[in-house]
Design an enzyme around this catalytic site. Structure first.
Site, PDB file in Angstrom:
ATOM      1  N   GLY A  10      55.776 -52.361  70.968  1.00 14.84           N
ATOM      2  CA  GLY A  10      55.725 -51.757  72.307  1.00 14.84           C
ATOM      3  C   GLY A  10      54.648 -52.398  73.175  1.00 14.84           C
ATOM      4  O   GLY A  10      53.999 -53.378  72.766  1.00 14.84           O
ATOM      5  N   ILE A  12      51.555 -51.355  74.485  1.00 13.20           N
ATOM      6  CA  ILE A  12      50.152 -51.373  74.022  1.00 13.20           C
ATOM      7  C   ILE A  12      50.083 -51.905  72.591  1.00 13.20           C
ATOM      8  O   ILE A  12      49.172 -52.650  72.230  1.00 13.20           O
ATOM      9  CB  ILE A  12      49.506 -49.970  74.136  1.00 13.20           C
ATOM     10  CG1 ILE A  12      49.762 -49.359  75.523  1.00 13.20           C
ATOM     11  CG2 ILE A  12      48.006 -50.045  73.872  1.00 13.20           C
ATOM     12  CD1 ILE A  12      49.253 -47.944  75.709  1.00 13.20           C
ATOM     13  N   LEU A  33      62.474 -49.879  67.524  1.00 14.84           N
ATOM     14  CA  LEU A  33      63.165 -50.596  68.616  1.00 14.84           C
ATOM     15  C   LEU A  33      63.772 -49.657  69.657  1.00 14.84           C
ATOM     16  O   LEU A  33      64.638 -50.060  70.421  1.00 14.84           O
ATOM     17  CB  LEU A  33      64.250 -51.536  68.060  1.00 14.84           C
ATOM     18  CG  LEU A  33      63.756 -52.643  67.117  1.00 14.84           C
ATOM     19  CD1 LEU A  33      64.942 -53.432  66.551  1.00 14.84           C
ATOM     20  CD2 LEU A  33      62.814 -53.601  67.841  1.00 14.84           C
ATOM     21  N   SER A 122      46.370 -39.506  75.762  1.00 14.27           N
ATOM     22  CA  SER A 122      46.480 -39.800  77.191  1.00 14.27           C
ATOM     23  C   SER A 122      45.568 -38.872  77.991  1.00 14.27           C
ATOM     24  O   SER A 122      45.322 -37.728  77.589  1.00 14.27           O
ATOM     25  CB  SER A 122      47.937 -39.581  77.608  1.00 14.27           C
ATOM     26  OG  SER A 122      48.045 -39.494  79.002  1.00 14.27           O
ATOM     27  N   TYR A 147      56.036 -34.016  77.197  1.00 12.37           N
ATOM     28  CA  TYR A 147      55.361 -35.239  76.730  1.00 12.37           C
ATOM     29  C   TYR A 147      53.854 -34.963  76.565  1.00 12.37           C
ATOM     30  O   TYR A 147      53.266 -35.246  75.530  1.00 12.37           O
ATOM     31  CB  TYR A 147      55.580 -36.388  77.722  1.00 12.37           C
ATOM     32  CG  TYR A 147      54.548 -37.482  77.627  1.00 12.37           C
ATOM     33  CD1 TYR A 147      54.578 -38.394  76.590  1.00 12.37           C
ATOM     34  CD2 TYR A 147      53.498 -37.562  78.552  1.00 12.37           C
ATOM     35  CE1 TYR A 147      53.598 -39.379  76.483  1.00 12.37           C
ATOM     36  CE2 TYR A 147      52.527 -38.532  78.452  1.00 12.37           C
ATOM     37  CZ  TYR A 147      52.571 -39.442  77.419  1.00 12.37           C
ATOM     38  OH  TYR A 147      51.593 -40.402  77.310  1.00 12.37           O
ATOM     39  N   LYS A 151      51.128 -34.678  73.112  1.00  8.71           N
ATOM     40  CA  LYS A 151      49.827 -35.349  72.919  1.00  8.71           C
ATOM     41  C   LYS A 151      48.758 -34.314  72.563  1.00  8.71           C
ATOM     42  O   LYS A 151      47.927 -34.536  71.684  1.00  8.71           O
ATOM     43  CB  LYS A 151      49.423 -36.129  74.177  1.00  8.71           C
ATOM     44  CG  LYS A 151      50.284 -37.349  74.460  1.00  8.71           C
ATOM     45  CD  LYS A 151      50.121 -38.442  73.408  1.00  8.71           C
ATOM     46  CE  LYS A 151      51.055 -39.601  73.603  1.00  8.71           C
ATOM     47  NZ  LYS A 151      51.157 -40.498  72.446  1.00  8.71           N
ATOM     48  N   ASN A 177      45.260 -45.319  83.011  1.00  8.17           N
ATOM     49  CA  ASN A 177      46.526 -46.002  83.327  1.00  8.17           C
ATOM     50  C   ASN A 177      46.528 -47.476  82.932  1.00  8.17           C
ATOM     51  O   ASN A 177      45.947 -48.306  83.650  1.00  8.17           O
ATOM     52  CB  ASN A 177      46.814 -45.875  84.823  1.00  8.17           C
ATOM     53  CG  ASN A 177      47.159 -44.460  85.216  1.00  8.17           C
ATOM     54  OD1 ASN A 177      46.410 -43.532  84.943  1.00  8.17           O
ATOM     55  ND2 ASN A 177      48.299 -44.278  85.833  1.00  8.17           N
ATOM     56  N   ASN A 197      56.673 -45.945  86.074  1.00  9.55           N
ATOM     57  CA  ASN A 197      55.269 -46.199  86.396  1.00  9.55           C
ATOM     58  C   ASN A 197      55.130 -47.139  87.590  1.00  9.55           C
ATOM     59  O   ASN A 197      56.023 -47.931  87.890  1.00  9.55           O
ATOM     60  CB  ASN A 197      54.540 -46.773  85.178  1.00  9.55           C
ATOM     61  CG  ASN A 197      54.502 -45.775  84.027  1.00  9.55           C
ATOM     62  OD1 ASN A 197      55.064 -46.024  82.972  1.00  9.55           O
ATOM     63  ND2 ASN A 197      53.888 -44.637  84.238  1.00  9.55           N
ATOM     64  N   ASP A 296      52.614 -34.677  89.500  1.00  8.27           N
ATOM     65  CA  ASP A 296      51.531 -35.651  89.649  1.00  8.27           C
ATOM     66  C   ASP A 296      50.193 -34.946  89.838  1.00  8.27           C
ATOM     67  O   ASP A 296      50.085 -34.026  90.654  1.00  8.27           O
ATOM     68  CB  ASP A 296      51.777 -36.548  90.875  1.00  8.27           C
ATOM     69  CG  ASP A 296      52.445 -37.855  90.524  1.00  8.27           C
ATOM     70  OD1 ASP A 296      52.384 -38.246  89.340  1.00  8.27           O
ATOM     71  OD2 ASP A 296      53.039 -38.476  91.420  1.00  8.27           O
TER      72      ASP A 296
END
Ligand code: UD1
Length: 336
Positions: A10, A12, A33, A122, A147, A151, A177, A197, A296
């Site tokens: 991926g 990162i 994948l 995150s 999501y 985390k 970010n 993003n 946001d």
């Protein structure tokens, strides 16, 4: 030392794998994948001249994960593998809970002795913080999305696991970010479908794959009305994983559960970022101001003094470097 990198193909994960290989670590990549391409493996080998192992495994598969731990003898694990689309998680929460939490649990079930573990979290765990910059002492707020909730839950699982297992050493990294691409121009972010993003949408607009970038709201209480974020170069983000791993290996940690913000410490508005991209790359972006995006946060940038003080890590690259590398990457993608 042998390090398992989950999600190693991926965005990162691939950059971190390169950094680990270049530092002499032996790497086993596990990837399913689901949000990556197999040719990233060849690119990683080409950049480093090294040969990591690759196992195509879905970490939800208990039997395959058990076999993985029988086949290798890991000294450390960097756990990236997770679904990461905020939008998708709202529509398919079960997919996110099953995958993001299930994968972590399957890994932990196979760890019964000393292990160095780095978890990919995150800044979303802070929600809209009451003031800036955000330090690690800020409260974890109710998540805006499944999501984000996964985390938070994973952080909690790891904290409890550390309490029960003194030989297990964990560092949780709360990324701000990540943007940019590797200096080789060979690996970078590969969004499948329409990017959510900002930077991949911006580069795709610049190259003509997307007609127009929409800035999500300019009526926020910020200097120019657009949201503010802390954009960190992917190569810095890759480097922090290696620094944290070395810190654990050298037994410099004071507790077996530690957590850190990872950012630059500087906030940039959406318009400032667009202007900077145009300036450093000498291209024009077709954009318009649109509606706010639901969920946001208005402003988020990190206080990064804790990781500097304890681990001795700080950023080497600037946002300008990151934006230049993103543009080179997008242009290289066009030629593929
Ligand atoms: C998002 C997630 C965050 C997650 C991270 C993973 C949300 C609310 N947050 O962070 O939980 O950890 O991705 O990468 O989805 N923007 C535009 N136009 C666009 C895209 C973005 O104006 O087409 C703006 C956004 O409103 C935001 C900024 O650009 O102010 C950055 O957005 P993005 O790159 O999606 O990251 P985050 O929202 O900060």
């Amino acid at each position: 030392m042998q390090i398992l990198v989950t999600g190693g193909l991926g965005y990162i994960g691939s950059h971190t794998t390169v950094e680990l290989l270049q530092k002499g670590f032996d790497v086993v990549i596990v990837d399913d994948l689901s949000n990556s391409k197999l040719n990233v493996f060849d690119k990683v080998k080409e950049i480093t001249g090294k040969k990591p192992y690759l196992e195509i495994i879905d970490l939800k598969d208990k039997i395959k994960v058990e076999k993985l731990f029988r086949d290798f003898n890991f000294d450390g694990i960097i756990h990236f593998a997770a679904h990461k689309s905020v939008n998708e998680s709202v529509n398919f929460p079960e997919k996110y809970f099953k995958n993001n939490i299930g994968a972590l649990e399957n890994l932990l079930e196979n760890i019964d002795e000393e292990m160095y573990f780095i978890f990919s979290s995150s800044c979303t765990v802070y929600g809209q913080a009451d003031r800036m910059p955000i330090t690690e002492t800020f409260p974890i707020k109710k998540s805006e999305s499944p999501y984000g909730e996964t985390k938070q839950i994973c952080e909690g699982i790891l904290k409890n696991f550390c309490e029960a297992n003194p030989l297990f050493n964990n560092i949780t990294l709360r990324y701000f970010n990540p943007i940019g691409a590797h200096k080789s121009g060979m690996i970078g972010e590969l969004p499948l479908g329409k990017p959510e993003n900002l930077v991949p949408f911006l580069t795709q607009t610049a190259i003509g794959k997307r007609e127009q970038l929409v800035v999500f709201g300019d009526d926020y209480n910020t200097s120019d009305g657009t949201c503010v974020r802390d954009y960190i170069h992917i190569e810095d983000l890759a480097g922090v994983h290696v620094s944290c791993l070395e810190y654990l290996i050298q037994k410099k940690n004071k507790a077996n559960y530690e957590f850190y913000n990872v950012g630059t410490g500087k906030g940039l508005s959406v318009l400032e970022l667009i202007n900077l991209f145009e300036k450093v790359n000498n291209v024009k972006i077709n954009y318009r101001i649109g509606e706010r995006r639901k969920g946001d946060v208005v402003i988020a940038f990190a206080d990064v003094s804790k990781i500097l003080k304890n681990v001795g890590w700080e950023c080497k690259f600037s946002v300008e470097d990151a934006l230049k590398s993103s543009w080179i990457w997008e242009k290289n993608l066009k030629n593929e």
